[in-house]
Design an enzyme around this catalytic site. Sequence first.
Site, mmCIF file in Angstrom:
data_model
loop_
_atom_site.group_PDB
_atom_site.id
_atom_site.type_symbol
_atom_site.label_atom_id
_atom_site.label_comp_id
_atom_site.label_asym_id
_atom_site.label_seq_id
_atom_site.Cartn_x
_atom_site.Cartn_y
_atom_site.Cartn_z
ATOM 1 N N ASP A 1 14.095 3.722 1.999
ATOM 2 C CA ASP A 1 14.998 4.261 0.976
ATOM 3 C C ASP A 1 14.249 4.954 -0.169
ATOM 4 O OD1 ASP A 1 17.152 3.367 2.422
ATOM 5 O OD2 ASP A 1 17.349 1.490 1.312
ATOM 6 N N ARG B 1 28.388 8.181 9.956
ATOM 7 C CA ARG B 1 27.210 7.347 10.251
ATOM 8 C C ARG B 1 27.345 6.732 11.645
ATOM 9 N NH1 ARG B 1 25.005 4.997 5.132
ATOM 10 N NH2 ARG B 1 23.251 4.527 6.464
#
Length: 435
Positions: free
Chosen positions: A322, A122
């Site tokens: 999300d 990430r």
Amino acid sequence: MKTFTITPTSRIKGEINIPGDKSISHRAVMLGAIANGETVIDNFLMGEDCLATIDCFRKMGVDIKENGKQIVIRGEGLHGLRKPDGILDAGNSGTTIRLISGILAGQPFETTITGDASIQKRPMKRIREPLFRMGAVIEGKETDGDLYPPLTIKGGKIRPTEYKLPVASAQVKSCILLAGLYADGKTTVIEPSPSRDHTERMLSYFGSKVEVLGNTVSVRGPASLEGREVDIPGDISSAAYFLAAGILAPESDLLLRDVGVNPTRDGILEVIHRMGGMIEVASERMMSEEPRADMKIRNPKSEIRKLKGIEIGGELIPRLIDEIPVIAVLATQAQGTTVIKDAKELRVKESDRIRTISSELRKLGAKIEEKEDGLVITGPVKLKGAVVKSYGDHRVAMSLAVAGLIAEGETVIEDTDCIETSFPGFESLIKKITS
Ligand code: S3P
């Protein structure tokens, strides 16, 4: 490696409580740890991500007790953390590593923090740049023009800053605001569009002065936080799987109690409404500075309710970032084309969600096209059960479970241990509403 096998269902019914909000749970531990006095958190999310946050603060000397879903923290004050003996472990949690980095930037010691294989992919340049301007140095693995964990954070004397985010991100915004608590003066973050504002709400609940003007947020340091009682609402991102299941099932009668309805998080409700689905949001109330409500979905068998394809982009994206994998599932059942754009951030979540959700939904028969910054889905398509995989991504796993509920035949989802990061008990709640 765990698998989850789903068979189609014609009826969904029941009353359920959704586990506590993940974003709010993380923040409650972080602010509780650096506040003065005791913080008591109720309905804490006992998922692996939030437990990783607890573990990091324990390693920095904070006394944190668990009693079921209640967490009691003896705050050490802004300057009471101590250098951990070893490396901090954020597990799979981007929120843990990015937000804690802001706090670590203000410490007079050096800390190393890492996480699992997904965390190590990430990008972290987005936090290094603002923290560097504020006086902290972050080192990590430098590849492909970005920075990746393990990160070593050399904290110290923090300066206030004014920072314009290129992409709306609550994690980056919160990281800067948390570092700003340690600065002498006003730290300001400007976002292109508003992202979730749980940090701002909780900072003011803990007694810190926060100014919000449109997309601009400022905090004033050095701050002094006071421990509080925090009651955490159900996570709307977890509720989304049940909302979608209730909308898609041929017959449903479902009540979700006590779900967070913060306006920076409720894009899923707007999308379902625009697609033609009906959700009743009732008894809205405020606790610990966060709004919550009950959600009801009723699809009588006699009524055929058709969904329609819509376009989703722009300022709506951070409000449902999300939920896009499960929105993709809804879109497979909508008449016409659903276009999701401006969502390139999905490529750097727990998995590259544009790629992973499209490849797996395609295995179930969906017509779904990958774009650089989103998805184009054409429906309705009768899905057919198949063997699919999560790529270790909890949101992909749970979205595929919703698809499995309406697919013909059996759907086997491989690699579902990851669900524990955000939704312990997901499988039993699915079984409860379908039996
Ligand atoms: C989160 C912010 C979002 C979201 C993540 C949780 C948070 O990430 O995707 O699951 O708690 O602040 P970004 O802020 O990077 O978009």
